[in-house]
Structure formats: C-alpha cells, structure tokens
Write an enzyme that holds these catalytic residues in place. Sequence first.
Site, PDB file in Angstrom:
ATOM      1  N   SER A 124       0.844  -1.190   0.000  1.00  0.00           N
ATOM      2  CA  SER A 124       0.000   0.000   0.000  1.00  0.00           C
ATOM      3  C   SER A 124       0.879   1.240   0.000  1.00  0.00           C
ATOM      4  O   SER A 124       1.680   1.442   0.909  1.00  0.00           O
ATOM      5  CB  SER A 124      -0.892   0.013   1.247  1.00  0.00           C
ATOM      6  OG  SER A 124      -1.400   1.329   1.433  1.00  0.00           O
TER       7      SER A 124
ATOM      8  N   HIS B  69      -1.717  -1.362  -3.981  1.00  0.00           N
ATOM      9  CA  HIS B  69      -2.959  -0.953  -3.331  1.00  0.00           C
ATOM     10  C   HIS B  69      -2.920   0.561  -3.123  1.00  0.00           C
ATOM     11  O   HIS B  69      -1.979   1.093  -2.532  1.00  0.00           O
ATOM     12  CB  HIS B  69      -3.063  -1.688  -1.997  1.00  0.00           C
ATOM     13  CG  HIS B  69      -4.316  -1.421  -1.230  1.00  0.00           C
ATOM     14  ND1 HIS B  69      -5.516  -2.056  -1.491  1.00  0.00           N
ATOM     15  CD2 HIS B  69      -4.563  -0.590  -0.180  1.00  0.00           C
ATOM     16  CE1 HIS B  69      -6.427  -1.639  -0.651  1.00  0.00           C
ATOM     17  NE2 HIS B  69      -5.889  -0.739   0.160  1.00  0.00           N
TER      18      HIS B  69
ATOM     19  N   ASP C  78      -4.866   3.887  -1.624  1.00  0.00           N
ATOM     20  CA  ASP C  78      -5.888   4.297  -0.656  1.00  0.00           C
ATOM     21  C   ASP C  78      -6.371   5.714  -0.896  1.00  0.00           C
ATOM     22  O   ASP C  78      -5.637   6.675  -0.697  1.00  0.00           O
ATOM     23  CB  ASP C  78      -5.301   4.201   0.760  1.00  0.00           C
ATOM     24  CG  ASP C  78      -5.110   2.764   1.183  1.00  0.00           C
ATOM     25  OD1 ASP C  78      -6.105   2.020   1.217  1.00  0.00           O
ATOM     26  OD2 ASP C  78      -3.960   2.374   1.465  1.00  0.00           O
TER      27      ASP C  78
ATOM     28  N   MET D 172      -8.811   8.696   0.220  1.00  0.00           N
ATOM     29  CA  MET D 172      -9.558   9.159   1.407  1.00  0.00           C
ATOM     30  C   MET D 172     -10.059  10.582   1.191  1.00  0.00           C
ATOM     31  O   MET D 172      -9.320  11.423   0.683  1.00  0.00           O
ATOM     32  CB  MET D 172      -8.629   9.141   2.628  1.00  0.00           C
ATOM     33  CG  MET D 172      -8.005   7.794   2.885  1.00  0.00           C
ATOM     34  SD  MET D 172      -6.900   7.862   4.297  1.00  0.00           S
ATOM     35  CE  MET D 172      -6.301   6.180   4.332  1.00  0.00           C
TER      36      MET D 172
ATOM     37  N   HIS E 145      -8.744   1.484  -3.420  1.00  0.00           N
ATOM     38  CA  HIS E 145      -9.618   1.325  -2.258  1.00  0.00           C
ATOM     39  C   HIS E 145     -10.241   2.685  -1.952  1.00  0.00           C
ATOM     40  O   HIS E 145      -9.558   3.595  -1.478  1.00  0.00           O
ATOM     41  CB  HIS E 145      -8.750   0.811  -1.088  1.00  0.00           C
ATOM     42  CG  HIS E 145      -9.465   0.719   0.228  1.00  0.00           C
ATOM     43  ND1 HIS E 145      -8.795   0.505   1.407  1.00  0.00           N
ATOM     44  CD2 HIS E 145     -10.778   0.803   0.554  1.00  0.00           C
ATOM     45  CE1 HIS E 145      -9.662   0.459   2.403  1.00  0.00           C
ATOM     46  NE2 HIS E 145     -10.870   0.650   1.918  1.00  0.00           N
TER      47      HIS E 145
ATOM     48  N   MET F 152     -12.167   5.088   0.120  1.00  0.00           N
ATOM     49  CA  MET F 152     -12.707   5.403   1.446  1.00  0.00           C
ATOM     50  C   MET F 152     -13.351   6.778   1.343  1.00  0.00           C
ATOM     51  O   MET F 152     -12.855   7.772   1.883  1.00  0.00           O
ATOM     52  CB  MET F 152     -11.581   5.379   2.489  1.00  0.00           C
ATOM     53  CG  MET F 152     -11.140   3.968   2.824  1.00  0.00           C
ATOM     54  SD  MET F 152      -9.522   3.903   3.595  1.00  0.00           S
ATOM     55  CE  MET F 152      -8.498   3.902   2.141  1.00  0.00           C
TER      56      MET F 152
ATOM     57  N   MET G 236     -11.594  -4.970   6.437  1.00  0.00           N
ATOM     58  CA  MET G 236     -10.693  -4.018   7.101  1.00  0.00           C
ATOM     59  C   MET G 236     -10.305  -4.589   8.459  1.00  0.00           C
ATOM     60  O   MET G 236     -11.171  -4.954   9.262  1.00  0.00           O
ATOM     61  CB  MET G 236     -11.382  -2.664   7.305  1.00  0.00           C
ATOM     62  CG  MET G 236     -11.548  -1.816   6.055  1.00  0.00           C
ATOM     63  SD  MET G 236     -10.058  -1.561   5.080  1.00  0.00           S
ATOM     64  CE  MET G 236      -8.975  -0.731   6.256  1.00  0.00           C
TER      65      MET G 236
ATOM     66  N   ASP H  49      -6.803  -5.770   5.038  1.00  0.00           N
ATOM     67  CA  ASP H  49      -6.099  -4.490   4.955  1.00  0.00           C
ATOM     68  C   ASP H  49      -6.015  -3.841   6.333  1.00  0.00           C
ATOM     69  O   ASP H  49      -7.046  -3.518   6.934  1.00  0.00           O
ATOM     70  CB  ASP H  49      -6.887  -3.592   3.983  1.00  0.00           C
ATOM     71  CG  ASP H  49      -6.236  -2.248   3.737  1.00  0.00           C
ATOM     72  OD1 ASP H  49      -5.103  -2.026   4.202  1.00  0.00           O
ATOM     73  OD2 ASP H  49      -6.878  -1.417   3.066  1.00  0.00           O
TER      74      ASP H  49
HETATM   75  C1  DX5 Z   1      -5.997   2.214   5.986  1.00  0.00           C
HETATM   76  C2  DX5 Z   1      -5.681   1.813   4.568  1.00  0.00           C
HETATM   77  C3  DX5 Z   1      -4.610   0.798   4.461  1.00  0.00           C
HETATM   78  C4  DX5 Z   1      -3.271   1.216   5.001  1.00  0.00           C
HETATM   79  C5  DX5 Z   1      -2.692   0.008   5.672  1.00  0.00           C
HETATM   80  O1  DX5 Z   1      -7.126   3.009   6.004  1.00  0.00           O
HETATM   81  O2  DX5 Z   1      -6.833   1.292   3.938  1.00  0.00           O
HETATM   82  O3  DX5 Z   1      -4.473   0.324   3.118  1.00  0.00           O
HETATM   83  O4  DX5 Z   1      -2.374   1.660   4.026  1.00  0.00           O
HETATM   84  O5  DX5 Z   1      -1.537   0.388   6.289  1.00  0.00           O
HETATM   85  P1  DX5 Z   1      -0.802  -0.554   7.350  1.00  0.00           P
HETATM   86  O6  DX5 Z   1      -0.405  -1.799   6.604  1.00  0.00           O
HETATM   87  O7  DX5 Z   1       0.347   0.269   7.772  1.00  0.00           O
HETATM   88  O8  DX5 Z   1      -1.775  -0.835   8.452  1.00  0.00           O
HETATM   89 ZN    ZN Z   2      -6.573   0.217   1.931  1.00  0.00          ZN
END
Ligand code: DX5
Ligand code: ZN
Length: 224
Positions: free
Chosen positions: A7, A32, A34, A36, A65, A67, A136, A174
Amino acid sequence: MVEILPSLLAADFAHLHEEIQRVERTGISMLHLDVMDGRFVPNISFGPPVIRSIRMVTRLKLDVHLMIEEPDRYITDFVDAGADSISVHQEACRHLHRTLRMIQGEGRRAGVVINPATPVRMIEEVLDVADYVLLMSVNPGFGGQQFVARTLAKAMELDRMRRQMSLEFPIQIDGGVTLKNLADVVRAGCDWIVAGSSVFQAEDPALAVQQMQEIARQATAIQI
Ligand code: DX5
Ligand code: ZN
C-alpha cells in the site's frame, strides 16, 4: 495463490516512482492505492490525478480502495485514471449492488469492503456479485495502526460462506498486517494481503515483500 499488495499510503509521496520501483521486482502483481476524502474517514490522501501519474510509471495492476462518501459519483474518474480494480465500502453505499455493477460495467473488478464493526452478513446478498471482498482489519483512515484480532474470525466465517455458496472471490485484508501475524491471516483464508507500513517503513521494502511472500507460502503449504 496468496498475493502481497504493497500500500503506497506508507511510501514517500515525494518519490512515488522510486518507491514503486523498489517493490516492483518481487513478483507482486498489484499495488494498493488508498483514496480518502476527509469525510468517510478522518484523513485525506490522494485522488485520480495522482493515480493517473502512477499509471504512467508502472505496469502493475492498480487496486483502488475508495474510502469516500458517494463513491458512485467518482467511479468513472478512477477508471479513466487507470484503476484495474475498485473497492467500495458497504457503509458508504446506499445501493451497493448498483455500485458494484457500475464498476463492472466499466470493465473493472469490483470489490466490497467492510469496516471492523460491520458483520460479514451485511454483504451476504452481494457475495455472488463482488469480484473480491476486503475485510478491514483496522478502522480505515490511517496506516500503521494495530491489527483488530477479531478480523481473523470474520475471515474464517467469510471463507466458510464462500465454500458453502460455491464462490471463488478472493478475500482481501487491509490494516496492521505484519511479519508476525501474516501466517494467521493466511491460515484464516485471506488471499490478497495489503501491507503498508510493514513494507515501506522497512529498511528494505523489497526484502520485506519477499519475506511476506515466503511466510504466506509456508502458511499455505501447512494448510494443505
Ligand atoms: C488504511 C488503509 C490501508 C493502510 C494500511 O485506512 O486502507 O491500506 O495503508 O496500512 P498498514 O499496513 O500500515 O496498516
Ligand atoms: Zn486500503
């Protein structure tokens, strides 16, 4: 086959191209990403323009992903930016089935995500529609959080449902996955393992990915 998905949230954003190159030759097939929005989760990361730039510098598949609230409004933007698979939160979709179909209608794989507080049964009716399910294992919004142990039981439950329904969707996990808990995660039935801090905060990210691949391989071998 179990896959490790680095990620980029934990990578150095000033050097994204180099960070990607560091993990590219480990045999991974997906990154991956993320996204947000500061509303669905209390943090803001990046959106389509950054993904478009990443698309230009790698041939890895881009797993996005989302969010974000109202993901339907932005699906086309993420498809155009180069996403290969897009996952949306059950908690953010009023018409989840429609949103998954919308992603597939754009020719991309559609994933459904649930937060730690959401039971697996909340997505039972779309399991035959989703191309993958993301559990999650932290509350979304930040990297580097502690793994919520109860997610292992949810993975086992989902794995059981998958077999009962004769479905084959990959189970993605994740958040908070480390070299220490990875074997348990794989044995619980997870196939796509997202790892942020464990990869990019490591001194040698490529080595970290390779160690994770080896742990996953051994855990699967024992299972057979
Ligand atoms: C959190 C993200 C994850 C994050 C995981 O909201 O969806 O993808 O990058 O990071 P680690 O592996 O550090 O928990
Ligand atoms: Zn994620």
